[in-house]
Design a protein around this motif. Structure first.
Motif, PDB file in Angstrom:
ATOM      1  N   MET A 180       1.110  55.661  18.126  1.00  0.00           N
ATOM      2  CA  MET A 180       1.916  56.815  17.732  1.00  0.00           C
ATOM      3  C   MET A 180       2.595  56.605  16.375  1.00  0.00           C
ATOM      4  SD  MET A 180       3.938  57.956  21.139  1.00  0.00           S
ATOM      5  CE  MET A 180       5.026  56.574  20.910  1.00  0.00           C
ATOM      6  N   TRP A 223       6.311  62.295  24.351  1.00  0.00           N
ATOM      7  CA  TRP A 223       5.389  61.276  23.864  1.00  0.00           C
ATOM      8  C   TRP A 223       3.980  61.826  23.757  1.00  0.00           C
ATOM      9  CZ3 TRP A 223       7.175  56.370  22.668  1.00  0.00           C
ATOM     10  CH2 TRP A 223       8.463  56.073  23.084  1.00  0.00           C
ATOM     11  N   CYS A 239      11.373  54.605  18.972  1.00  0.00           N
ATOM     12  CA  CYS A 239      11.198  55.941  18.403  1.00  0.00           C
ATOM     13  C   CYS A 239      12.441  56.781  18.690  1.00  0.00           C
ATOM     14  CB  CYS A 239       9.987  56.626  19.024  1.00  0.00           C
ATOM     15  SG  CYS A 239       8.392  55.943  18.518  1.00  0.00           S
ATOM     16  N   CYS A 258       6.121  57.746  14.575  1.00  0.00           N
ATOM     17  CA  CYS A 258       7.404  58.359  14.912  1.00  0.00           C
ATOM     18  C   CYS A 258       8.516  57.857  13.993  1.00  0.00           C
ATOM     19  CB  CYS A 258       7.766  58.083  16.373  1.00  0.00           C
ATOM     20  SG  CYS A 258       7.945  56.331  16.765  1.00  0.00           S
ATOM     21  N   ASN A 270       7.821  65.896  14.888  1.00  0.00           N
ATOM     22  CA  ASN A 270       9.044  65.837  15.691  1.00  0.00           C
ATOM     23  C   ASN A 270       8.849  66.507  17.046  1.00  0.00           C
ATOM     24  OD1 ASN A 270      10.898  64.400  14.123  1.00  0.00           O
ATOM     25  ND2 ASN A 270      11.212  66.147  12.774  1.00  0.00           N
ATOM     26  N   SER A 271       8.340  65.766  17.993  1.00  0.00           N
ATOM     27  CA  SER A 271       8.220  66.264  19.359  1.00  0.00           C
ATOM     28  C   SER A 271       9.050  65.384  20.282  1.00  0.00           C
ATOM     29  CB  SER A 271       6.759  66.245  19.816  1.00  0.00           C
ATOM     30  OG  SER A 271       6.684  66.587  21.186  1.00  0.00           O
ATOM     31  N   CYS A 322      14.066  61.030  18.174  1.00  0.00           N
ATOM     32  CA  CYS A 322      13.776  62.433  17.932  1.00  0.00           C
ATOM     33  C   CYS A 322      15.099  63.173  17.823  1.00  0.00           C
ATOM     34  CB  CYS A 322      12.940  62.992  19.080  1.00  0.00           C
ATOM     35  SG  CYS A 322      12.401  64.696  18.862  1.00  0.00           S
ATOM     36  N   CYS A 323      15.279  64.145  17.001  1.00  0.00           N
ATOM     37  CA  CYS A 323      14.277  64.828  16.211  1.00  0.00           C
ATOM     38  C   CYS A 323      14.889  65.087  14.825  1.00  0.00           C
ATOM     39  CB  CYS A 323      13.866  66.137  16.825  1.00  0.00           C
ATOM     40  SG  CYS A 323      13.068  65.970  18.454  1.00  0.00           S
ATOM     41  N   ARG A 337       3.143  63.776  20.488  1.00  0.00           N
ATOM     42  CA  ARG A 337       3.385  63.216  19.153  1.00  0.00           C
ATOM     43  C   ARG A 337       2.080  62.950  18.410  1.00  0.00           C
ATOM     44  NH1 ARG A 337       8.963  60.036  18.712  1.00  0.00           N
ATOM     45  NH2 ARG A 337      10.071  61.052  20.405  1.00  0.00           N
ATOM     46  N   SER A 367      -3.131  65.308  17.591  1.00  0.00           N
ATOM     47  CA  SER A 367      -1.840  65.871  17.944  1.00  0.00           C
ATOM     48  C   SER A 367      -1.845  66.151  19.442  1.00  0.00           C
ATOM     49  CB  SER A 367      -1.588  67.156  17.158  1.00  0.00           C
ATOM     50  OG  SER A 367      -0.388  67.768  17.575  1.00  0.00           O
TER      51      SER A 367
END
Length: 203
Positions: free
Chosen positions: A78, A134, A88, A80, A130-131, A90-91, A137, A148
């Protein structure tokens, strides 16, 4: 006939050896000030160009590492945001760093590589990155293709933007564009001295 030795120096010679006059010194300082005023903006432009080039190369190298690791380990890797190089997050729209990680569950991952960006450089990827989930992403699949979520590949090119909020240089943006095929290219852009968010799909 013996020569008679003179004692003391000639007055004219002594005057010439005395050094700069105040007027000469003032003129020299004024010329140096003018030269510095001309050179400093050029130096700032060159310095920022070098920062942008180094940061965009760092992004490309990190993406290449993600692809190689995904193929080598036959697992998804991934891409991130991270503040500490370990987890990781977010966001945030402006990222603290670019982290490559392998999912190990819904809430955990294993860090593989981390590229941090320091001021004045800003790193602003497209909103696709930006999700909260997991599975959605952006990641490199085991076959080396970027994807994606659960899609077999990216639906369209996406951008990872490197920028410095300055007008020196005028093209203060470097967009690292990741294509569905896995190809990466870099595009310069003029942000008008600012660092706007990139479009999801560059034209």
């Amino acid at each position: 006939m013996a020569l008679k030795r003179r004692s003391g120096a000639c007055p004219d010679v002594a005057r010439n050896a005395a050094g700069f006059t105040l007027i000469e010194l003032a003129v020299t300082v004024a010329v140096l000030a003018v030269l510095l005023a001309i050179a400093l903006p050029s130096f700032e432009t060159l310095s920022n160009q070098n920062r942008l080039g180094a940061a965009s190369n760092q992004v490309i190298a990190t993406l290449q590492t993600a692809r190689v690791e995904a193929i080598r380990q036959n697992r998804k890797v991934m891409i991130c945001d991270s503040a500490d190089g370990a987890q990781c997050r977010c966001c945030e729209r402006r990222w603290g760093g670019l982290l490559l990680a392998q999912p190990e569950g819904e809430e955990s991952s294993r860090s593989l590589a981390f590229a941090q960006f320091k001021a004045p450089v800003e790193f602003i990827p497209a909103s696709d990155f930006n999700s909260r989930y997991w599975k959605d992403r952006i990641a490199y699949r085991a076959d080396g293709r970027p994807a994606s979520g659960s899609a077999p590949s990216l639906p369209s090119p996406i951008t990872l933007r490197v920028c410095i909020p300055t007008s020196r240089p005028a093209n203060n943006i470097r967009d690292v564009v990741l294509h569905p095929s896995g190809r990466v290219d870099v595009r310069d852009a003029n942000g008008g001295g600012a660092c706007p968010f990139p479009d999801t799909s560059p034209s």
